[in-house]
Write an enzyme that holds these catalytic residues in place. Sequence first.
Site, PDB file in Angstrom:
ATOM      1  N   HIS A 131      -6.399   0.153  -9.672  1.00 16.62           N
ATOM      2  CA  HIS A 131      -6.768   1.222 -10.616  1.00 16.62           C
ATOM      3  C   HIS A 131      -6.232   0.964 -12.027  1.00 16.62           C
ATOM      4  CE1 HIS A 131      -8.510   3.611  -7.486  1.00 16.62           C
ATOM      5  NE2 HIS A 131      -7.366   3.793  -6.845  1.00 16.62           N
ATOM      6  N   ASP A 168     -10.657  -1.243  -0.202  1.00  9.42           N
ATOM      7  CA  ASP A 168      -9.932   0.025  -0.329  1.00  9.42           C
ATOM      8  C   ASP A 168     -10.966   1.159  -0.423  1.00  9.42           C
ATOM      9  OD1 ASP A 168      -6.930   0.971  -1.475  1.00  9.42           O
ATOM     10  OD2 ASP A 168      -8.586   2.259  -2.137  1.00  9.42           O
TER      11      ASP A 168
HETATM   12 ZN   LIG Z   1      -7.154   3.637  -2.249  1.00  4.71          ZN
END
Ligand SMILES: [Zn+2]
Length: 314
Positions: A131, A168
């Site tokens: 992220h 993910d």
């Molecule tokens: Zn995640």
Amino acid sequence: MSDARTTLLLTHSACLEHDAGEYHPECPDRLRAVLRALDDAEFAGLQRAEAPLATPEQLALAHPAEYVSAILGIRPGPREQVQIDADTAMNHASAEAAQRAAGAAVAAVDAVCGDGTARRAFCATRPPGHHAEPRRPMGFCFFANAVIAARYAQRAHGIGRVAILDFDVHHGNGTQACVEDDPTIFYASSHQWPCYPGTGHPKERGSGNVCNAILPPGADGAAFRAVWRDMLLPALNAFAPDLIVVSAGFDAHAADPLAELRVREADYIWLTERICEAADRFCGGRVVSLLEGGYDLRALADSAAAHVRCLMRG
Ligand SMILES: [Zn+2]
């Protein structure tokens, strides 16, 4: 003795000291659970090494130098904490942990691309990375470890094309932001939609090098396998990478508290086997896998162990 078929496990104790606060899901116990699972006798064949510190120059492969120095300069006192965004915080060990997580990725690349001391590597580290945007820490992440690994492989080892495969449950907005204009890096992600961070629509194609597959809440392992089999793996084959980097998050698991997919260990085994097959076909077997998310401790430990078992066998 090293052996070209060895799988290398990288970790560091600093990654256990990074703590974003009581009740934070991205907690040190996550890594403890993974390392405990990998302590089992069946993993005795792993080559083990301590993660080095990534240098500022290596971190700058994905981030502006001023961002790198700003993050590395955040060093709270022993009982202090600095809140970075709504869900990202740093304590006294966080900067070092983030630097070790990126350093593990770099060392993993050296091992599989350099002197051939290993064919595959798994980085059991935290904080995660996918992220983290070029100029912004976000979603428990500070440095874009997968991108740093990919660019380091290109700069230091003359690797041409690198694929980053991200399973993910969350879209790797940071990875995508770093590579979307770089046709030498391919980014493929399967993720729940809608879900945090809100990016990763299939229409987001970068410069033709980004492939996003979305799954609705409640989607099971069959749906997860289908998007990889029908969309993401064919796109990987068309890209024909020289190295595969995996963003291995295990929060698509049915037991995970942060999302609503219903993936199981068997599905992670299936996908890891397909990834290893692709690596054998295109890259001399080279796979560098980095731990991302996964917040149910039992599911995380079992899934990560299943993933590493496949890396060792495959
Ligand atoms: Zn995640």
